[in-house]
Design an enzyme around this catalytic site. Sequence first.
Site, short mmCIF file in Angstrom:
data_model
loop_
_atom_site.label_atom_id
_atom_site.label_comp_id
_atom_site.label_asym_id
_atom_site.label_seq_id
_atom_site.Cartn_x
_atom_site.Cartn_y
_atom_site.Cartn_z
N CYS A 144 0.82 -1.20 0.00
CA CYS A 144 0.00 0.00 0.00
C CYS A 144 0.85 1.26 0.00
CB CYS A 144 -0.86 0.04 1.25
SG CYS A 144 -1.92 -1.37 1.47
N ARG A 158 5.30 0.18 -6.04
CA ARG A 158 5.24 -0.65 -4.85
C ARG A 158 4.32 -1.86 -5.02
NH1 ARG A 158 6.62 2.48 -0.16
NH2 ARG A 158 5.10 1.45 1.16
N TRP A 194 -2.92 -2.69 -1.52
CA TRP A 194 -2.51 -4.06 -1.81
C TRP A 194 -3.29 -4.92 -0.82
CZ3 TRP A 194 0.08 -8.01 0.83
CH2 TRP A 194 0.59 -9.04 0.03
N ASN A 246 -1.78 1.84 5.75
CA ASN A 246 -0.85 0.83 5.25
C ASN A 246 -0.48 -0.03 6.45
OD1 ASN A 246 1.22 -0.65 4.12
ND2 ASN A 246 2.67 1.05 4.02
N GLY A 247 -0.59 -1.36 6.30
CA GLY A 247 -0.25 -2.25 7.41
C GLY A 247 -1.38 -3.21 7.69
N GLU A 301 17.03 -18.19 -7.86
CA GLU A 301 16.61 -16.85 -8.30
C GLU A 301 15.95 -16.93 -9.68
OE1 GLU A 301 16.17 -14.17 -6.87
OE2 GLU A 301 16.29 -12.58 -8.34
N LYS A 307 12.21 -15.65 -10.43
CA LYS A 307 11.86 -14.67 -11.49
C LYS A 307 10.72 -15.21 -12.34
CE LYS A 307 13.71 -12.49 -9.79
NZ LYS A 307 13.80 -11.29 -8.99
N GLU A 332 7.31 -15.37 -10.49
CA GLU A 332 6.63 -14.14 -10.08
C GLU A 332 6.09 -13.32 -11.24
OE1 GLU A 332 10.58 -11.74 -8.65
OE2 GLU A 332 8.69 -10.93 -8.00
N HIS A 368 17.05 -37.20 -5.69
CA HIS A 368 16.44 -37.45 -4.37
C HIS A 368 14.95 -37.10 -4.35
CE1 HIS A 368 20.38 -38.31 -2.79
NE2 HIS A 368 20.83 -37.17 -3.26
N LYS A 425 6.29 -4.34 -4.30
CA LYS A 425 7.72 -4.06 -4.33
C LYS A 425 8.27 -3.93 -2.92
CE LYS A 425 11.50 -3.00 -6.60
NZ LYS A 425 12.14 -4.17 -7.22
O1 M6R Z 1 13.03 -4.99 -0.58
P1 M6R Z 1 13.52 -6.35 -0.22
O2 M6R Z 1 14.78 -6.73 -0.91
O3 M6R Z 1 13.63 -6.56 1.25
O4 M6R Z 1 12.39 -7.34 -0.75
C1 M6R Z 1 12.43 -8.70 -0.48
C2 M6R Z 1 11.50 -9.46 -1.40
O5 M6R Z 1 10.17 -9.08 -1.18
C3 M6R Z 1 11.84 -9.24 -2.88
O6 M6R Z 1 13.16 -9.57 -3.15
C4 M6R Z 1 10.93 -10.06 -3.79
O7 M6R Z 1 11.21 -11.41 -3.63
C5 M6R Z 1 11.11 -9.60 -5.24
N1 M6R Z 1 9.84 -9.28 -5.82
C6 M6R Z 1 11.74 -10.60 -6.10
O8 M6R Z 1 11.82 -10.19 -7.42
#
Ligand code: M6R
Length: 644
Positions: free
Chosen positions: A2, A27, A84, A110-111, A515, A519, A522, A538, A639
């Site tokens: 948010c 965000r 959000w 927000n929260g 990673e 990617k 997401e 395994h 974000k």
């Molecule tokens: O701002 P931060 O690096 O603490 O965020 C952590 C994760 O929320 C962030 O890396 C998230 O996994 C990304 N969207 C990945 O692309």
Amino acid sequence: MCGIVGYLGKRSVIPIMIESLRTLEYRGYDSAGVAFLDPQNAFHVYKAAGKLMNLEQLLAQTLTPAMTAGNASGLHVGIGHIRWATHGAANDINAHPHMGDQQEIALVHNGIIENYYEIKQALQAKGRSFVSDTDTECVVQLLEQLASEMPCETVDDFRAIIRETLQRVEGAYALSIIHKRFPARLFAVRHHAPLVVGEAFVDKGRSDEREYVIASDAVAIAPHTQRILFLRDQEIVDVGPDGIHLCDLDGGALTPELETVNMGPLQIDKKGFKHFMLKEIHEQPDVVRNSLSGRLLDPHHPIRLLPLESEDSPAVEQLEALLKKTSRLVIVGCGTSYNAGLVGKYFIEDLVRIPVEVESAGEYRYRNPIVDENTLLVAISQSGETADTLQATRQAARLGARVLTITNREDSTLGRESDLAVPVRAGVEVSVCATKSFTAQIIALYLLGLAMAELRQSADPQRLSDLKAGLLRIPAQIESALSAPEPIQAIARHFCSTRNALFIARGINFPVALEGALKLKEISYIHAEGYSASELKHGPIAMLDDSLPIFAVVTQGPLLEKMISNCQEAKARDAHVIAFTSATLDSNKAAQTFESIVAMPQTDELLSPLIMTVPLQLLAYYMAEYLGKDVDQPRNLAKSVTVE
Ligand code: M6R
């Protein structure tokens, strides 16, 4: 997550709020709304599910100049929000701002309010009717209820009502509030969620010409002023023509300490790329150059973790003493930052020869971790606002660990709370999907590892020089990796309708496989998992068949032959094995093992994650792009994850 904005001043409130909300769009959100008072002091609240554009269209169809001519105080005051969803679906009703039954107070949040259910039940028992499914509505209804039970004639009275409300509310929140009885004031509160206040003097010397912008992030304030008040937890602020009033939860007066922040307006410019993600992937060579600049001068100079100007300062001595005495590193982070931490573990353990543990911040914060004064906790966060990482860091500090932060936002809560930092120099990352910040975080960890190895003389100096020389070559090698995307585009087009994918690697590239899978998940919503290739047999090998692509990161190193054997085992089960490789492969063996091969520049294996990440970022990008997904703002994601 948010985003909150608020405005008080002489300018028309709607354009400022929309412009400010747009700077917070990165965000991640799923609905938006605004509230303001008209000249008769009647509230107008507009909300729309979906993108900000939907709200803008609604406003364009509805607003008249008479409605937006300011309120009864002669000022323009408004609050805006991008939501959000946490409690209740992403629809118009649940979007913020929310109002009380009597339509006297409007609020954005927000929260998460953890005891919302109990508050709601108590208020319903008093006859209040709720319209939304949100946790937020209970706060505005409680404010209004208390305003009907307590004196509420003056601004001071309303401040007391806000404090009383907060005594009863549990959870994490940033709030911005307008009360129609006090149309010349804008109220805000911070508790475990970021909030900043910007003060601008429209006409210097005339106190009634101040204007204020409140926001979740200083980037929304930067276009208006550089004078910023960073609220601390449990602070309540209100602003008006006579200035800023700041107090704590008990009503104790606090002195607002405004800082001058040299932050230019957020560059929301794709620079000719179709998406921010693609632009940010292409920025990585410069991000690496920038991250090394002033810190790694040449292969024969020691690493400088702190800026040049502090060379002779006590800070350098303190940092060096700390890095020498540290007997154990604990790295915490979430998502991509966690994966960067894993890369750092391989690198630092190899060179510094001390144990490095990497833990998800969300788990660490609720454990009873073992910490002593020789433990250095390294907190990694792009945004510096991730709730779990912040709490894990505070927890470790409470237990006696020294804390070093690696964040891309020095103005964030994490950045501001830390006294020891290796800043990440990625520049503002707009796409929700982290790319260039991952690379810059790895560079920060490598610099930390190299500096520690030099100080402790734990590695062969020639090896350290070779690694430093290798690092200086990385920007050009990433440029080369980016220069020929066609084979990756072809693979992405071929496999974009798959429902599952595996990413495999060995050693320091195992986190790169994690990673790569993150990617893809997401932004394309394809189920993907990252594995050490040694783990295939395994369990995951049971699901291999000709419907499954396996993306293998194959690098030159002691485990190369084992990696190829693992790939052959997968190929023998009819899986499609695609290699992203910087290794020198036997061409016959490679042809028998891999369906496609994408060649990458070769570097020392310890540095290879910086290069091998790039094709996986591009693969995820093109797969999502071919599927027509919203690459920069994937569904359900934020974000800046400021809630647990
Ligand atoms: O701002 P931060 O690096 O603490 O965020 C952590 C994760 O929320 C962030 O890396 C998230 O996994 C990304 N969207 C990945 O692309």
